[in-house]
Design an enzyme around this catalytic site. Structure first.
Site, PDB file in Angstrom:
ATOM      1  N   LYS A 128      32.814 -20.251  13.939  1.00  0.00           N
ATOM      2  CA  LYS A 128      33.396 -20.960  15.084  1.00  0.00           C
ATOM      3  C   LYS A 128      32.297 -21.293  16.089  1.00  0.00           C
ATOM      4  O   LYS A 128      31.737 -20.397  16.713  1.00  0.00           O
ATOM      5  CB  LYS A 128      34.455 -20.140  15.791  1.00  0.00           C
ATOM      6  CG  LYS A 128      35.172 -21.002  16.841  1.00  0.00           C
ATOM      7  CD  LYS A 128      35.971 -20.200  17.832  1.00  0.00           C
ATOM      8  CE  LYS A 128      35.154 -19.739  19.016  1.00  0.00           C
ATOM      9  NZ  LYS A 128      34.781 -20.801  19.963  1.00  0.00           N
TER      10      LYS A 128
ATOM     11  N   GLU B 125      25.244  -9.745  19.332  1.00  0.00           N
ATOM     12  CA  GLU B 125      24.030 -10.106  20.079  1.00  0.00           C
ATOM     13  C   GLU B 125      24.520 -10.630  21.419  1.00  0.00           C
ATOM     14  O   GLU B 125      25.108 -11.703  21.486  1.00  0.00           O
ATOM     15  CB  GLU B 125      23.231 -11.138  19.285  1.00  0.00           C
ATOM     16  CG  GLU B 125      21.778 -11.178  19.665  1.00  0.00           C
ATOM     17  CD  GLU B 125      21.519 -12.223  20.708  1.00  0.00           C
ATOM     18  OE1 GLU B 125      21.613 -11.870  21.908  1.00  0.00           O
ATOM     19  OE2 GLU B 125      21.242 -13.355  20.336  1.00  0.00           O
TER      20      GLU B 125
ATOM     21  N   CYS C 278      19.829 -15.855  26.286  1.00  0.00           N
ATOM     22  CA  CYS C 278      20.227 -14.460  26.478  1.00  0.00           C
ATOM     23  C   CYS C 278      19.006 -13.578  26.711  1.00  0.00           C
ATOM     24  O   CYS C 278      19.078 -12.570  27.399  1.00  0.00           O
ATOM     25  CB  CYS C 278      21.032 -13.970  25.282  1.00  0.00           C
ATOM     26  SG  CYS C 278      20.341 -14.483  23.718  1.00  0.00           S
TER      27      CYS C 278
END
Lengths: 480, 328
Positions: free
Chosen positions: A184, A258, A292
């Protein structure tokens, strides 16, 4: 012209053909969702609607997981590693051939500058497929026993910051290891994943080996909680990661997560200063700070604080913010209205808490979602902007006096995804990297990625590794 | 930015070999990977349409049109000077180049060919170019010769052997001596300020970017008006990362000392694309103050015709063949 001002140099959009609507990619074909609902993907630089995207509901996710299961049972698990490798090599080559198309589409849908999608994202995508293609027939040397087995069906949910690259990080090792996948993509950036679906068709990948279901968070929840999914891989926020961890707890489903980060980029007084400034810029302003592992906390040794800040500010005045498709743009658009609101909120909190806010003069376009590169000085560990992930072009600057203090401050965060160390002293790099609780420690560089290098976090940054041999292990189980 | 250096601090730094060494080795290091990555990133800047026209004309005006061959003749130098004054005989709007650069014995020829008061300067290499392997007395005499013949600018080479051996004091003293030799004898020429001194570091022999940064500072402390990458006789000659490091040095030197020093990459710059990449580097490193022939030069010869060809292409939409541009 009396000054050297760069004329607009836009990359042509003509190479991409964006359809008015997209279905779900299930069992090798595009299909409309059962209940026919859809959402819109917009260009964050202009707010122009790009396409109607199918919203996958329960029945659609179920169909995708079943297609993946069938493909796993009937085709993919029966292929030799060498044959799986052939498909992956073929996909990698097609990605290279269609690199410009993918880069332009990525920049349109995500808002990132074409320079980055062209020179970083897409080359890394191809590199990941090439790398894991090479592993497909060598799994017995991966370190999971003499005859490791895939899990089966992998359910994968990826974020919007590196749409196609995160897809590659997920799909390439999964397929190499022999799993089939349902992926997705993020709600705001589904287009390159859907173009990747076309690439799977072009590569004659057996139907059902890769399935792409689009939708918002609810679709993702349906996918990761689906009982037919053997392995969940998620990249995204810590909040959602915790929900996933709760939902797979007590089941046989494996998960790798993650999640967020609040990385320290640590500059010592003996650092190569010009390159350190570049590294600070690359650490926090690369991809508008939507990274991130962004170096969002700058820790500068007290003795070089003034000099480093002056150099950094001077450098920031040369950053070019604007049209993501302009080849000279350094900083593009914020990915969504929601994200922009979050960045604005935290920046206001930073000011309210007493930190000093600074941005270079820059004109922002009228339409679209934009935020200027921003530096906060006078930040302390107690400030929210030093603790919470902003996920935007906002740098918090702190100081330290001794290496031990640098380590202490760097580790004093719920996260632990990455860190950077800038010094000319090799022994100090080793000393620091042993003490920094972060999955990646960059020395005299930042935000460098390579498919051979594992990537992942400590603490609230998640668990499991992606990339390299370690990334392969997440998709393999030793024989029972 | 280094904190400002006042005169007392400055004379302290240059007072002895030991203090020079301390200062040069105290400069921040250069990370090779990072410097090369930065230069490579800036090389991807896409300079189009009006920006390209501007950059091409600026590049032409920054050229030190050079011939430095043993076989050079007065005729060749006169041809070069004609080209320098009117790079494209069919188009008066083309700017003149900054200077012609020749060996000392041809300075008088160049001066005469350009005519008195020409705004195209005459630069002369000197000091035992290109190796620099002569005694200081010979270097000084070589320089005085060139200046007496009318050179507006002197391109000297440093003693790379001394520099690499760490004899910074010797290199410093030589540059100071040559700078003095650049002073014009009273009444010999117009301004009394003496010839401008460009110091060639020969970066292809310095091996590391740390050395390039130190040599740049050493030359500037000794009084260089320009720092120049290469003689053109050593491979590699000018490269983008080396020029990046030198541009950082002149930028930092101005911040610390308050004196602006020019930069000249030379050798191997052949195409308009190359030249434009250097201008981008200047623009985004030292800044627009350096985007001027007084502060940035390109040492080149074949580059000029490529710039003219691109210029004509921008104006007419068509490329002309090489025979439509004059040999120099």
């Amino acid at each position: 012209m009396t000054k050297f001002e760069y004329a607009p140099a836009p990359e042509s959009r003509a190479i991409v053909d964006i359809k008015s609507s997209y279905g779900l990619f299930v069992n090798g074909e595009f299909a409309d969702p059962v209940d026919g609902s859809s959402f819109k993907s917009v260009n964050p630089a202009t707010e122009e609607v790009l396409a109607e995207i199918a919203q996958a509901g329960h029945a659609d996710v179920d169909a995708a997981v079943q297609a993946a299961r069938r493909a796993y049972d009937r085709v993919w698990s029966k292929l030799s590693g060498r044959d799986r490798g052939k498909y992956l090599f073929r996909i990698a080559r097609i990605i290279q051939e269609r690199a410009r198309e993918l880069a332009v589409l990525e920049s349109i849908d995500n808002g990132k500058p074409i320079r980055e999608s062209r020179d970083v994202d897409i080359p890394l995508v191809a590199a990941h497929f090439f790398y894991y293609a090479g592993w497909a027939d060598k799994l017995r040397w991966a370190g999971a026993g003499p005859d490791p087995k895939p899990h089966g069906v992998a359910g994968q949910v990826i974020p919007w910051n590196f749409p196609l690259l995160m897809l590659a990080w997920k799909i390439a090792p999964a397929l190499a290891a022999g799993n089939t996948v349902v992926l997705k993509p993020a709600e705001t950036t589904p287009l390159t994943a859907l173009l990747f679906a076309e690439i799977c068709q072009q590569a004659d990948l057996p139907p059902g080996v890769v399935n792409i279901v689009t939708g918002a968070g609810e679709t993702g929840r349906l996918l990761v909680e689906h009982p037919g999914v053997d392995k969940v891989a998620f990249t995204g926020s810590t909040e959602v990661g915790k929900q996933i961890a709760r939902s797979v707890a007590g089941t046989t489903t494996k998960a790798t997560l993650e999640l967020g980060g609040k990385a320290a980029n640590i500059v010592f007084d003996d650092a190569p200063v010009d390159q350190a400034v570049e590294g600070i810029v690359n650490g926090i302003f690369f991809n508008q700070g939507h990274v991130c592992c962004a170096g969002s906390r700058l820790l500068v040794q007290e003795s070089v604080y003034d000099e480093t800040l002056a150099r950094l500010k001077r450098r920031l005045t040369t950053l070019r913010v604007g049209d993501p498709l302009d080849k000279n743009t350094d900083i593009g658009a914020i990915n969504s209205h929601l994200q922009l609101a979050r960045i604005r909120e935290l920046a206001e909190v930073g000011e309210a808490e007493g930190a000093q806010r600074w941005s270079p003069e820059c004109e922002l376009p009228d339409r679209g979602f934009w935020f200027p590169p921003t530096v906060f000085t006078g930040v302390t560990q107690a400030h929210r902007i030093a603790r919470e992930e902003i996920f935007g072009p906002v740098l918090s600057v702190l100081t330290f006096r001794t290496p031990a203090e640098a380590v202490e401050k760097a580790n004093n965060t719920p996260y632990g995804l990455s860190a950077g160390v800038w010094t000319d002293k090799g022994s100090r790099i080793l000393w620091m990297s042993q003490r920094l609780r972060a999955g990646v420690v960059w020395a005299n560089t930042f935000n460098r990625f390579d498919p051979t290098s594992p990537f992942g976090g400590y603490k609230e940054s998640g668990y499991g590794r992606e990339g390299g041999r370690h990334g392969l292990l997440a998709y393999l189980k030793a024989e029972d | 930015m280094l904190s400002a250096l006042d005169d007392a601090r400055l004379s302290d730094i240059t007072s002895s070999e030991a203090s020079l060494r301390r200062f040069l080795h105290g400069l921040p290091g250069v990370d090779q990977v990072g410097a090369e990555a930065r230069a490579a990133m800036l090389a991807t800047r896409s300079i189009k349409t009006t920006a390209k026209q501007f950059a091409i004309d600026l590049a032409i005006s920054m050229i030190d049109l050079t011939t430095l061959e043993g076989q050079d003749t007065p005729g060749k130098v006169r041809a070069l000077c004609a080209k320098a004054l009117r790079p494209d005989p069919s188009d008066r709007s083309v700017p003149r180049v900054a200077a012609v650069c020749v060996y000392p014995d041809l300075v008088a020829t160049a001066k005469e060919a350009l005519g008195a008061g020409s705004d195209v300067k005459v630069a002369s290499v000197a000091t035992g170019f290109p190796s620099g392997r002569t005694s200081l007395a010979v270097k000084e005499a070589d320089t005085r010769d060139a200046v007496a013949a009318g050179a507006d600018e002197v391109d000297m080479v440093i003693d790379r052997g001394a520099f690499l051996a760490g004899r910074y004091g010797q290199v410093f003293d030589e540059i100071v001596a040559v700078k003095q030799a650049c002073a014009r004898a009273h009444g010999a020429n117009d301004d009394g300020a003496g010839a401008h001194l460009k110091v060639i570091l020969e970066t292809g022999e310095l091996a590391t970017y740390d050395n390039v940064r130190r040599a740049s500072w050493l030359a500037m402390l000794a009084g260089a008006d320009f720092i120049k990458t290469s003689t053109g006789k050593v491979v590699p000659a000018a490269t983008l990362p080396v020029t990046l490091v030198m541009l950082e040095a002149v930028r930092d030197f101005r911040d610390a000392i308050g004196r602006q020093v020019g930069v000249k990459p030379a050798g191997g710059i052949r195409t308009s694309k190359d030249a434009i990449r250097y201008l981008v580097l200047v623009n985004e490193t030292a800044g627009e103050d350096w985007l001027d022939p007084d502060w940035f030069r390109l040492g080149a010869s074949s580059l000029l015709n490529d710039l003219l060809m691109q210029r004509q292409k921008m104006l007419t939409g068509r490329y002309a063949g090489p025979d439509y541009f004059t040999l120099d």
